[in-house]
Scaffold this motif. Structure first.
Motif, PDB file in Angstrom:
ATOM      1  N   LYS A 164       0.826  -1.215   0.000  1.00 17.26           N
ATOM      2  CA  LYS A 164       0.000   0.000   0.000  1.00 17.26           C
ATOM      3  C   LYS A 164       0.859   1.264   0.000  1.00 17.26           C
ATOM      4  O   LYS A 164       0.367   2.349  -0.345  1.00 17.26           O
ATOM      5  N   THR A 165       2.133   1.144   0.380  1.00 13.20           N
ATOM      6  CA  THR A 165       2.996   2.325   0.448  1.00 13.20           C
ATOM      7  C   THR A 165       3.216   2.967  -0.924  1.00 13.20           C
ATOM      8  O   THR A 165       3.555   4.149  -1.001  1.00 13.20           O
ATOM      9  N   ALA A 166       2.998   2.220  -1.999  1.00 16.59           N
ATOM     10  CA  ALA A 166       3.124   2.809  -3.338  1.00 16.59           C
ATOM     11  C   ALA A 166       2.061   3.885  -3.545  1.00 16.59           C
ATOM     12  O   ALA A 166       2.315   4.911  -4.181  1.00 16.59           O
ATOM     13  N   ALA A 167       0.869   3.655  -2.997  1.00 12.63           N
ATOM     14  CA  ALA A 167      -0.190   4.666  -3.081  1.00 12.63           C
ATOM     15  C   ALA A 167       0.223   5.912  -2.295  1.00 12.63           C
ATOM     16  O   ALA A 167      -0.005   7.044  -2.744  1.00 12.63           O
ATOM     17  N   PHE A 168       0.823   5.710  -1.125  1.00  8.64           N
ATOM     18  CA  PHE A 168       1.291   6.855  -0.336  1.00  8.64           C
ATOM     19  C   PHE A 168       2.284   7.694  -1.144  1.00  8.64           C
ATOM     20  O   PHE A 168       2.211   8.921  -1.165  1.00  8.64           O
ATOM     21  N   GLU A 169       3.220   7.001  -1.814  1.00  8.09           N
ATOM     22  CA  GLU A 169       4.252   7.706  -2.567  1.00  8.09           C
ATOM     23  C   GLU A 169       3.663   8.527  -3.713  1.00  8.09           C
ATOM     24  O   GLU A 169       4.121   9.645  -3.990  1.00  8.09           O
ATOM     25  N   ILE A 170       2.667   7.972  -4.376  1.00  5.03           N
ATOM     26  CA  ILE A 170       2.044   8.700  -5.488  1.00  5.03           C
ATOM     27  C   ILE A 170       1.417  10.002  -4.985  1.00  5.03           C
ATOM     28  O   ILE A 170       1.604  11.074  -5.575  1.00  5.03           O
ATOM     29  N   ASN A 190      -2.300  -6.491  -5.459  1.00  5.17           N
ATOM     30  CA  ASN A 190      -1.793  -5.134  -5.654  1.00  5.17           C
ATOM     31  C   ASN A 190      -2.915  -4.104  -5.751  1.00  5.17           C
ATOM     32  O   ASN A 190      -2.846  -3.039  -5.133  1.00  5.17           O
ATOM     33  N   ILE A 191      -3.962  -4.396  -6.504  1.00  7.58           N
ATOM     34  CA  ILE A 191      -5.074  -3.456  -6.592  1.00  7.58           C
ATOM     35  C   ILE A 191      -5.728  -3.288  -5.220  1.00  7.58           C
ATOM     36  O   ILE A 191      -6.130  -2.179  -4.826  1.00  7.58           O
ATOM     37  N   THR A 192      -5.779  -4.387  -4.466  1.00  4.79           N
ATOM     38  CA  THR A 192      -6.324  -4.346  -3.108  1.00  4.79           C
ATOM     39  C   THR A 192      -5.465  -3.454  -2.219  1.00  4.79           C
ATOM     40  O   THR A 192      -5.976  -2.639  -1.443  1.00  4.79           O
ATOM     41  N   ALA A 193      -4.144  -3.591  -2.343  1.00  4.86           N
ATOM     42  CA  ALA A 193      -3.215  -2.831  -1.506  1.00  4.86           C
ATOM     43  C   ALA A 193      -3.237  -1.344  -1.849  1.00  4.86           C
ATOM     44  O   ALA A 193      -3.226  -0.493  -0.954  1.00  4.86           O
ATOM     45  N   TYR A 194      -3.255  -1.021  -3.132  1.00  4.69           N
ATOM     46  CA  TYR A 194      -3.302   0.388  -3.527  1.00  4.69           C
ATOM     47  C   TYR A 194      -4.566   1.055  -2.985  1.00  4.69           C
ATOM     48  O   TYR A 194      -4.521   2.190  -2.494  1.00  4.69           O
ATOM     49  N   TRP A 195      -5.689   0.364  -3.105  1.00  7.13           N
ATOM     50  CA  TRP A 195      -6.934   0.942  -2.609  1.00  7.13           C
ATOM     51  C   TRP A 195      -6.856   1.163  -1.100  1.00  7.13           C
ATOM     52  O   TRP A 195      -7.294   2.200  -0.590  1.00  7.13           O
ATOM     53  N   LYS A 196      -6.275   0.222  -0.390  1.00  9.06           N
ATOM     54  CA  LYS A 196      -6.084   0.366   1.051  1.00  9.06           C
ATOM     55  C   LYS A 196      -5.242   1.602   1.357  1.00  9.06           C
ATOM     56  O   LYS A 196      -5.548   2.389   2.258  1.00  9.06           O
ATOM     57  N   PRO A 211      -8.838   7.831  -5.944  1.00 11.37           N
ATOM     58  CA  PRO A 211      -8.969   7.645  -7.397  1.00 11.37           C
ATOM     59  C   PRO A 211      -9.945   6.533  -7.763  1.00 11.37           C
ATOM     60  O   PRO A 211     -10.304   5.698  -6.930  1.00 11.37           O
ATOM     61  N   ARG A 212     -10.341   6.546  -9.006  1.00 10.68           N
ATOM     62  CA  ARG A 212     -11.073   5.395  -9.547  1.00 10.68           C
ATOM     63  C   ARG A 212     -10.038   4.321  -9.877  1.00 10.68           C
ATOM     64  O   ARG A 212      -9.081   4.581 -10.600  1.00 10.68           O
ATOM     65  N   MET A 213     -10.259   3.122  -9.372  1.00 13.75           N
ATOM     66  CA  MET A 213      -9.321   2.026  -9.576  1.00 13.75           C
ATOM     67  C   MET A 213      -9.721   1.262 -10.830  1.00 13.75           C
ATOM     68  O   MET A 213     -10.795   0.653 -10.895  1.00 13.75           O
ATOM     69  N   LYS A 249     -11.884 -10.888  -3.550  1.00 14.57           N
ATOM     70  CA  LYS A 249     -12.839 -10.012  -2.868  1.00 14.57           C
ATOM     71  C   LYS A 249     -12.274  -8.605  -2.692  1.00 14.57           C
ATOM     72  O   LYS A 249     -12.995  -7.612  -2.811  1.00 14.57           O
ATOM     73  N   GLY A 250     -10.977  -8.516  -2.398  1.00 14.48           N
ATOM     74  CA  GLY A 250     -10.351  -7.211  -2.246  1.00 14.48           C
ATOM     75  C   GLY A 250     -10.398  -6.406  -3.529  1.00 14.48           C
ATOM     76  O   GLY A 250     -10.602  -5.177  -3.515  1.00 14.48           O
ATOM     77  N   ALA A 251     -10.207  -7.084  -4.661  1.00 17.77           N
ATOM     78  CA  ALA A 251     -10.258  -6.409  -5.958  1.00 17.77           C
ATOM     79  C   ALA A 251     -11.659  -5.881  -6.244  1.00 17.77           C
ATOM     80  O   ALA A 251     -11.828  -4.762  -6.746  1.00 17.77           O
TER      81      ALA A 251
END
Length: 353
Positions: A164-170, A190-196, A211-213, A249-251
């Motif tokens: 999820k830290t990639a989302a933080f960096e963005i 990965n999609i689950t983690a970014y959304w988190k 964002p819209r995923m 389910k996360g996706a």
């Protein structure tokens, strides 16, 4: 040198005073603005998050450093994973760094040579089974319930915490989240983690919206889109050749809560995007990574309103993971000439005309 990933986001990660802080230099990957593909897609702002710049060449390192730090904290005797390549490379590297045994179970013949070479070089104990990734994952889940090894696939919740830290960096770099986040979907962690990550930043007041995923599966490996597992997934993009995603389910949650979509791209569309990234942006990625760009171009062709929108495509791994693909799908043949100055000069002059 700045803070390592675990230190930089400590306040947003499930770390304790007993969690060892380890690093191979993961995170802080480049966010590169598009020079050409954005115009093709009609994007006002298009960026590529280059996760292939992580230590083992893929986004997996973000989650692996977190999962293995927690495994060490818990006194695990070793780590185990099923893999189509990137997870095995990452697990083996961090296992070697931390001095713990790494066991990798792979589907026979379904792992790119570059990824296999990494796991071998790092000294992992590798077992190839006569089956697919989903069967391999089922086996390691059962085995880690019986043996003193920690499962480090994305079903390990700490993997997603790291990713999820990639989302933080963005958000940190852009100042706000993008309007659209385009990402390949295989095992769907990965999609689950970014959304988190995006939702946590918003909850903390560090972002004003999410964002819209927009997730993309390969046509021959698209169980989420088709609504049922696929027993024999097939696609040129080996990293997303998965028929029953662990984070299914996360996706769906990421898609539905963000107002996004998960759609199909064909192998031809993936390879076209793979070529465009290299030829027009100077980005050499593995085929699965190109699914995010293939999906963006497909949505643009369907008139998704991208003007005045900021979009990020996640490029999940480097092309050096699967170097055979470059020659297999090359459009420019190598010109063979004698070692003669005049001949070479004439050839180069013909190119300049």
């Amino acid at each position: 040198m700045g803070l390592c990933l675990l230190e930089r986001y400590r306040h947003l990660l499930p770390l304790t005073d007993k969690t060892p802080v380890i690093t191979l230099g993961e995170g802080q990957t480049p966010l590169v603005r598009s020079r050409h593909i954005g115009a093709r897609a009609g994007c006002s702002e298009l960026y590529f998050k280059l996760e292939g710049c992580n230590p083992t060449g893929s986004f997996k390192d973000r989650g692996m450093v977190m999962a293995i730090a927690k495994a060490l904290e818990e006194g695990s005797q070793g780590i185990m994973c099923a893999s189509t390549g990137n997870t095995s490379a990452s697990a083996a590297a961090y296992g070697a760094y931390c001095g713990i045994q790494t066991i990798v179970v792979i589907p026979e013949g379904d792992v790119a040579k570059g990824k296999m070479a990494q796991a071998i070089a790092y000294g992992a104990h590798i077992v190839a089974i006569d089956g697919n990734f989903d069967q391999a994952l089922s086996l390691v889940r059962s085995l880690t319930d019986k043996l003193p090894f920690t499962l480090v696939n994305s079903v390990n919740r700490y993997r997603l915490e790291g990713q999820k830290t990639a989302a933080f960096e963005i958000v940190d770099e852009l100042g706000e989240p993008p309007d659209y986040l385009c990402i390949p979907v295989g095992n769907a962690g990965n999609i689950t983690a970014y959304w988190k990550g995006f939702t946590e930043y918003k909850a903390k007041g560090l972002a004003s919206f999410t964002p819209r995923m927009m997730g993309f599966q390969a046509e021959g490996a698209s169980p989420i889109v088709k609504g049922h597992p696929i027993s024999s997934p097939k696609t040129v993009a080996s990293a997303i050749r998965i028929g029953n995603p662990a984070s299914w389910k996360g996706a769906l949650t990421a898609r539905d809560e963000s107002g996004g979509a998960i759609e199909i791209v064909t192998d031809d569309e993936i390879i076209n995007a793979y070529r465009l990234l290299a030829r027009e942006e100077g980005i050499f990625c593995e085929p699965a990574s190109a699914a995010s760009v293939a999906g963006l171009l497909k949505l643009a062709a369907k008139n998704l309103p991208l003007q005045d929108k900021r979009t990020v495509c996640v490029i999940t791994g480097t092309g050096l993971k699967d170097p055979e693909m470059a020659s297999q799908f090359a459009e420019t043949p190598i010109k063979h000439l004698p070692a003669d100055l005049k001949t070479l000069e004439e050839h180069l002059r013909s190119l300049a005309r």
